[in-house]
Enzyme design. Structure first.
Site, PDB file in Angstrom:
ATOM      1  N   ASN A 187      -6.779   3.789 -12.057  1.00  0.00           N
ATOM      2  CA  ASN A 187      -5.801   2.769 -11.602  1.00  0.00           C
ATOM      3  C   ASN A 187      -4.474   3.273 -11.938  1.00  0.00           C
ATOM      4  O   ASN A 187      -4.138   4.155 -12.693  1.00  0.00           O
ATOM      5  CB  ASN A 187      -5.838   1.558 -12.400  1.00  0.00           C
ATOM      6  N   THR A 226     -11.450   1.014 -17.387  1.00  0.00           N
ATOM      7  CA  THR A 226     -12.485   0.401 -18.325  1.00  0.00           C
ATOM      8  C   THR A 226     -12.441  -0.823 -18.446  1.00  0.00           C
ATOM      9  O   THR A 226     -11.570  -1.518 -17.870  1.00  0.00           O
ATOM     10  CB  THR A 226     -12.287   1.208 -19.888  1.00  0.00           C
ATOM     11  N   ASP A 269      -6.085  -2.305 -18.283  1.00  0.00           N
ATOM     12  CA  ASP A 269      -5.054  -1.392 -18.503  1.00  0.00           C
ATOM     13  C   ASP A 269      -5.140  -0.440 -19.513  1.00  0.00           C
ATOM     14  O   ASP A 269      -4.042  -0.119 -20.262  1.00  0.00           O
ATOM     15  CB  ASP A 269      -3.615  -2.071 -18.080  1.00  0.00           C
ATOM     16  N   SER A 283       1.792   4.769 -15.413  1.00  0.00           N
ATOM     17  CA  SER A 283       0.738   5.536 -15.732  1.00  0.00           C
ATOM     18  C   SER A 283      -0.448   5.454 -14.979  1.00  0.00           C
ATOM     19  O   SER A 283      -0.665   4.445 -14.024  1.00  0.00           O
ATOM     20  CB  SER A 283       0.307   4.846 -17.203  1.00  0.00           C
ATOM     21  N   HIS A 291      -0.597   1.947 -12.878  1.00  0.00           N
ATOM     22  CA  HIS A 291       0.094   0.796 -13.531  1.00  0.00           C
ATOM     23  C   HIS A 291       1.563   1.208 -13.701  1.00  0.00           C
ATOM     24  O   HIS A 291       1.693   2.208 -14.450  1.00  0.00           O
ATOM     25  CB  HIS A 291      -0.731   0.659 -15.034  1.00  0.00           C
ATOM     26  N   ARG A 333     -16.189 -14.841  -9.148  1.00  0.00           N
ATOM     27  CA  ARG A 333     -15.802 -13.463  -9.194  1.00  0.00           C
ATOM     28  C   ARG A 333     -16.785 -12.464  -8.661  1.00  0.00           C
ATOM     29  O   ARG A 333     -16.803 -11.378  -8.249  1.00  0.00           O
ATOM     30  CB  ARG A 333     -15.303 -12.914 -10.575  1.00  0.00           C
ATOM     31  N   GLU A 341     -11.494  -3.159 -20.529  1.00  0.00           N
ATOM     32  CA  GLU A 341     -10.483  -3.553 -20.967  1.00  0.00           C
ATOM     33  C   GLU A 341      -9.026  -3.459 -19.935  1.00  0.00           C
ATOM     34  O   GLU A 341      -9.156  -2.257 -19.771  1.00  0.00           O
ATOM     35  CB  GLU A 341      -9.962  -3.079 -22.424  1.00  0.00           C
ATOM     36  N   GLU A 378       5.617   6.819  -9.079  1.00  0.00           N
ATOM     37  CA  GLU A 378       4.180   6.529  -8.826  1.00  0.00           C
ATOM     38  C   GLU A 378       3.790   7.605  -7.530  1.00  0.00           C
ATOM     39  O   GLU A 378       2.670   7.896  -7.706  1.00  0.00           O
ATOM     40  CB  GLU A 378       4.038   5.167  -8.513  1.00  0.00           C
ATOM     41  N   GLY A 380       0.727  -1.270  -0.072  1.00  0.00           N
ATOM     42  CA  GLY A 380       0.032  -0.096   0.036  1.00  0.00           C
ATOM     43  C   GLY A 380       1.066   1.085  -0.196  1.00  0.00           C
ATOM     44  O   GLY A 380       0.279   2.354   0.354  1.00  0.00           O
ATOM     45  N   SER A 381       1.945   1.186  -0.539  1.00  0.00           N
ATOM     46  CA  SER A 381       2.913   2.553  -0.462  1.00  0.00           C
ATOM     47  C   SER A 381       2.041   3.438  -1.618  1.00  0.00           C
ATOM     48  O   SER A 381       2.155   4.766  -0.918  1.00  0.00           O
ATOM     49  CB  SER A 381       4.155   2.226  -0.926  1.00  0.00           C
TER      50      SER A 381
HETATM   51  C1  GAR Z   1       2.878  -0.556  -7.718  1.00  0.00           C
HETATM   52  O1  GAR Z   1       4.110  -0.579  -8.197  1.00  0.00           O
HETATM   53  C2  GAR Z   1       1.570  -0.528  -8.898  1.00  0.00           C
HETATM   54  O2  GAR Z   1       1.943   0.387  -9.898  1.00  0.00           O
HETATM   55  C3  GAR Z   1       1.415  -1.988  -9.182  1.00  0.00           C
HETATM   56  O3  GAR Z   1       1.721  -2.738  -7.830  1.00  0.00           O
HETATM   57  C4  GAR Z   1       2.423  -1.998  -6.984  1.00  0.00           C
HETATM   58  C5  GAR Z   1       1.891  -1.830  -5.717  1.00  0.00           C
HETATM   59  O4  GAR Z   1       2.683  -1.386  -4.708  1.00  0.00           O
HETATM   60  N1  GAR Z   1       0.168  -2.225  -9.587  1.00  0.00           N
HETATM   61  C6  GAR Z   1       0.147  -3.044 -10.580  1.00  0.00           C
HETATM   62  O5  GAR Z   1       0.842  -3.891 -11.069  1.00  0.00           O
HETATM   63  C7  GAR Z   1      -1.367  -3.293 -11.089  1.00  0.00           C
HETATM   64  N2  GAR Z   1      -1.427  -4.033 -12.344  1.00  0.00           N
HETATM   65  P1  GAR Z   1       2.110  -0.508  -3.463  1.00  0.00           P
HETATM   66  O6  GAR Z   1       1.138  -1.640  -2.989  1.00  0.00           O
HETATM   67  O7  GAR Z   1       3.112  -0.264  -2.388  1.00  0.00           O
HETATM   68  O8  GAR Z   1       1.322   0.753  -3.781  1.00  0.00           O
END
Ligand code: GAR
Length: 195
Positions: free
Chosen positions: A107, A141, A145, A136, A109, A65, A143, A174, A12-13
């Site tokens: 989101n 949506t 990413d 990014s 990514h 799901r 689809e 990020e 969760g950073s």
């Molecule tokens: C981050 O790098 C995020 O961009 C990636 O997971 C990590 C989570 O780190 N997300 C994906 O790959 C989504 N497909 P965090 O828990 O420390 O924020």
């Protein structure tokens, strides 16, 4: 004031950087941090920051799901979010779930989309011999990413980089990018943030 819910799966950073950014005159407030794993380390970090937390373990639902998402919706709807931020949330959501929050779910990514949707983004950038990488933020949506891009941050790929060193360099960005995009988004501004 926009009510912001943040969905996480792990440390969760990014969530921490979003919560920390929503202070003072910021037009958003974190109203819930929700995880698909009760052991997600980010839950304690969120609670320590005074944000309400909840967890819905996806594992008992197996391939169901829709059942998992129905359970996820309970705490989520109770929090009455205006905006939902996926921040390292590693479950694929169904089109039904996404449609419900169309235009108000974001989101982050770890690639320069449209390059490298999905997993292992840093290794794929290295394997391709890319000279830069990045992250990014996009609208979610149906689809994977592929929704409209709301911001990107770029970093150089350095000689000798591994997926781990590159990922660490991208993660620093990020933590700058997601709060910057969210601030614009809750103010109704969809102009992409470019860092
Ligand atoms: C981050 O790098 C995020 O961009 C990636 O997971 C990590 C989570 O780190 N997300 C994906 O790959 C989504 N497909 P965090 O828990 O420390 O924020």
């Amino acid at each position: 004031m926009s009510r912001v819910a943040i969905l996480i799966s792990g440390g969760g950073s990014n969530m921490v950087s979003l919560v920390a950014s929503m202070a003072g005159d910021h037009p958003g407030r974190a109203v819930l941090v929700l995880a698909n794993d009760p052991a997600a380390k980010g839950l304690q970090r969120a609670a320590d920051m005074g944000v309400p937390v909840a967890a819905v373990d996806h594992r008992p639902f197996g391939k169901d799901r829709a059942g998992f998402e129905a359970a996820l919706l309970e705490p989520l709807l109770a929090a009455q979010p205006d905006v939902i931020c996926l921040a390292g949330f590693m479950r694929i959501l169904t089109p039904d779930f996404i449609r419900r929050f169309q235009g108000r779910m974001l989101n982050i990514h770890p690639s320069l989309l449209p390059k490298y949707p999905g997993l292992h983004t840093h290794q794929r950038a290295l394997d391709a011999g890319d000279s830069e990488a990045g992250c990014s933020v996009h609208e979610v949506t149906a689809e994977l990413d592929a929704g409209p891009i709301l911001g990107q941050a770029r970093v150089p790929v350095m000689p000798g980089d591994t997926a781990d060193t590159l990922s660490a360099r991208v993660l620093v960005q990020e933590h700058r990018l997601y709060p910057a995009v969210l601030r614009r988004f809750v103010a109704g501004d969809r102009t992409p943030v470019l860092l």
